[in-house]
Design a protein around this motif. Structure first.
Motif, PDB file in Angstrom:
ATOM      1  N   UNK A 231       0.839  -1.195   0.000  1.00 51.35           N
ATOM      2  CA  UNK A 231       0.000   0.000   0.000  1.00 51.35           C
ATOM      3  C   UNK A 231       0.876   1.247   0.000  1.00 51.35           C
ATOM      4  N   UNK A 232       0.522   2.217  -0.822  1.00 51.44           N
ATOM      5  CA  UNK A 232       1.272   3.469  -0.824  1.00 51.44           C
ATOM      6  C   UNK A 232       1.158   4.160   0.527  1.00 51.44           C
ATOM      7  N   UNK A 233       0.048   3.924   1.221  1.00 52.49           N
ATOM      8  CA  UNK A 233      -0.157   4.531   2.536  1.00 52.49           C
ATOM      9  C   UNK A 233       0.860   4.034   3.566  1.00 52.49           C
ATOM     10  N   UNK A 234       1.529   2.919   3.269  1.00 56.88           N
ATOM     11  CA  UNK A 234       2.510   2.376   4.202  1.00 56.88           C
ATOM     12  C   UNK A 234       3.862   3.064   4.091  1.00 56.88           C
ATOM     13  N   UNK A 235       4.051   3.865   3.047  1.00 53.62           N
ATOM     14  CA  UNK A 235       5.316   4.586   2.872  1.00 53.62           C
ATOM     15  C   UNK A 235       5.396   5.723   3.880  1.00 53.62           C
ATOM     16  N   UNK A 236       6.494   5.812   4.620  1.00 55.19           N
ATOM     17  CA  UNK A 236       6.661   6.913   5.562  1.00 55.19           C
ATOM     18  C   UNK A 236       6.700   8.240   4.812  1.00 55.19           C
ATOM     19  N   UNK A 237       6.310   9.297   5.489  1.00 51.87           N
ATOM     20  CA  UNK A 237       6.202  10.599   4.835  1.00 51.87           C
ATOM     21  C   UNK A 237       7.522  11.025   4.200  1.00 51.87           C
ATOM     22  N   UNK A 238       7.389  11.741   3.084  1.00 49.91           N
ATOM     23  CA  UNK A 238       8.559  12.186   2.324  1.00 49.91           C
ATOM     24  C   UNK A 238       8.527  13.700   2.164  1.00 49.91           C
ATOM     25  N   UNK A 239       9.655  14.258   1.801  1.00 49.42           N
ATOM     26  CA  UNK A 239       9.736  15.700   1.534  1.00 49.42           C
ATOM     27  C   UNK A 239       9.210  16.048   0.150  1.00 49.42           C
ATOM     28  N   UNK A 240       9.464  15.147  -0.808  1.00 49.48           N
ATOM     29  CA  UNK A 240       9.100  15.403  -2.199  1.00 49.48           C
ATOM     30  C   UNK A 240       8.589  14.121  -2.840  1.00 49.48           C
ATOM     31  N   UNK A 241       7.600  14.267  -3.723  1.00 48.64           N
ATOM     32  CA  UNK A 241       7.192  13.176  -4.605  1.00 48.64           C
ATOM     33  C   UNK A 241       7.520  13.591  -6.032  1.00 48.64           C
ATOM     34  N   UNK A 242       8.245  12.725  -6.745  1.00 53.55           N
ATOM     35  CA  UNK A 242       8.527  12.909  -8.167  1.00 53.55           C
ATOM     36  C   UNK A 242       7.648  11.915  -8.906  1.00 53.55           C
ATOM     37  N   UNK A 243       6.606  12.418  -9.576  1.00 50.60           N
ATOM     38  CA  UNK A 243       5.564  11.558 -10.132  1.00 50.60           C
ATOM     39  C   UNK A 243       5.505  11.645 -11.652  1.00 50.60           C
ATOM     40  N   UNK A 244       5.566  10.481 -12.305  1.00 53.15           N
ATOM     41  CA  UNK A 244       5.376  10.434 -13.757  1.00 53.15           C
ATOM     42  C   UNK A 244       4.230   9.507 -14.112  1.00 53.15           C
ATOM     43  N   UNK A 245       3.443   9.102 -13.116  1.00 51.08           N
ATOM     44  CA  UNK A 245       2.421   8.086 -13.322  1.00 51.08           C
ATOM     45  C   UNK A 245       1.015   8.671 -13.370  1.00 51.08           C
ATOM     46  N   UNK A 246       0.669   9.541 -12.406  1.00 49.11           N
ATOM     47  CA  UNK A 246      -0.701  10.029 -12.346  1.00 49.11           C
ATOM     48  C   UNK A 246      -1.647   8.906 -11.974  1.00 49.11           C
ATOM     49  N   UNK A 247      -2.833   8.883 -12.589  1.00 50.52           N
ATOM     50  CA  UNK A 247      -3.781   7.800 -12.369  1.00 50.52           C
ATOM     51  C   UNK A 247      -4.350   7.738 -10.967  1.00 50.52           C
ATOM     52  N   UNK A 248      -4.792   6.547 -10.603  1.00 52.91           N
ATOM     53  CA  UNK A 248      -5.547   6.368  -9.366  1.00 52.91           C
ATOM     54  C   UNK A 248      -4.732   6.606  -8.101  1.00 52.91           C
ATOM     55  N   UNK A 249      -3.409   6.500  -8.158  1.00 51.31           N
ATOM     56  CA  UNK A 249      -2.591   6.655  -6.947  1.00 51.31           C
ATOM     57  C   UNK A 249      -2.133   8.092  -6.718  1.00 51.31           C
ATOM     58  N   UNK A 250      -2.543   9.008  -7.571  1.00 49.00           N
ATOM     59  CA  UNK A 250      -2.047  10.380  -7.452  1.00 49.00           C
ATOM     60  C   UNK A 250      -2.426  10.998  -6.105  1.00 49.00           C
TER      61      UNK A 250
END
Length: 344
Positions: A231-250
């Motif tokens: 689950x993405x929710x299990x990732x500890x908080x980050x300073x930055x997200x670098x996103x090239x995917x978009x979609x349902x997990x945005x």
């Protein structure tokens, strides 16, 4: 040097649509070196998502996401030789271009023209690109790759993927020591971002699919989150997200930002229309940043990194130019790590 004439082999896109719009021609006019320009003997040209989307006219417009349009919101002019990434050797030079460039290995800036440091015209879209034996460009687009330890195929992976990644990283102000989540980490831009962030001294969390974790770790990721398993929710908080995917997990990616964190996006391979709870954005003082490609300063920085060997592009497979249809079909399978490259 005198201009040369003749023909060459080129993959020519005749209109918006499917792969059937690409014709491999052996009688296409070879470009000549106009004043201030050179002709590059293409050594390798990587395949990018923008090549596919531009052919399909899949960028849409603000008023109609399904409109047939290139990245600037209007249809392309055809016929067009696509191929935004070009590396090769200078074959001839036009008037006012020093002959010292001859036979020099070069990387071509994929932005033909900038407006306010943003690309306004790009190779393979507004002008002919690298899916051919020869490519004409301005001297100002050239970056000398003498001394780079990277192969021609590796260098061809650099302009769009690494240029886009570095543009995102610089626009988001990623700094050494920061924790950064990279989505689509095994793809061209994602892998580039992992390597560039690691080179900068950031702590990288790579979001990728099962079976690709070893490759993204080797690229510099400190942690891996598996799409479809973790689950993405299990990732500890980050300073930055670098996103090239978009979609349902945005929306979920936005929610992994610490208070005051930044998300920079430059792609929508999982879908351009995304779910987002605005309260998760403004209540936590988070910032969304859109980024397209690179600035001239970004590309110059990238060229220096490539000469110094600070990156190691992964070439998944190479294809001959005449096999472009199979190469683009392979690209759409998305089950490989790194980049696909055409070799004239």
């Amino acid at each position: 040097m005198a201009k040369q004439t003749g023909t060459m082999t080129a993959a020519v896109t005749m209109g918006h649509g499917g792969p059937d719009q690409i014709e491999v021609r052996t009688d296409w006019p070879r470009p000549v070196a106009e004043p201030g320009h050179v002709v590059v003997r293409v050594a390798a040209a990587a395949i990018n998502n923008t090549d596919i989307w531009s052919r399909e006219g899949a960028y849409g417009t603000a008023g109609d996401p399904d409109a047939v349009a290139g990245w600037r919101g209007v249809p392309l002019d055809f016929p067009r030789i696509q191929g935004i990434d070009v590396v090769g050797y200078i074959d001839s030079v036009g008037q006012d271009v020093p002959e010292r460039w001859l036979d020099r290995r070069v990387l071509v800036d994929s932005a033909v023209r900038y407006e306010d440091d943003r690309p306004a015209e790009i190779v393979g879209s507004e002008v002919d690109g690298g899916f051919a034996e020869f490519h004409a460009c301005a001297e100002a687009q050239l970056h000398d790759m003498t001394g780079s330890p990277l192969s021609d195929a590796q260098l061809s992976c650099v302009p769009t993927a690494y240029g886009t990644a570095l543009g995102m990283i610089n626009r988001a102000g990623c700094a050494a020591g920061e924790r950064v989540l990279v989505t689509g980490a095994s793809g061209g831009v994602g892998m580039a971002a992992v390597q560039l962030l690691a080179d900068r001294g950031c702590r990288v969390v790579a979001r990728t699919s099962d079976g690709k974790q070893d490759v993204v770790k080797a690229a510099g990721a400190d942690e891996v989150s598996l799409r479809g398993a973790d689950s993405l929710a299990a990732v500890e908080l980050v300073d930055v997200v670098v996103d090239v995917v978009g979609g349902e997990e945005f929306g979920a990616a936005v929610d992994r930002l610490r208070d005051g964190g930044r998300l920079v996006t430059a792609g929508a391979i999982a879908g351009p229309v995304v779910p987002l709870d605005l309260r998760r954005l403004y209540l936590h003082h988070r910032t969304l940043i859109g980024s397209t490609m690179h600035t001239p300063a970004d590309f110059a920085e990238l060229a220096r990194i490539a000469v110094q060997g600070g990156i190691a592009p992964v070439v998944a497979e190479s294809f001959s130019l005449t096999d472009i249809a199979r190469a683009q079909a392979r690209f759409l399978e998305k089950d490989f790590v790194g980049k696909l490259v055409l070799v004239p």
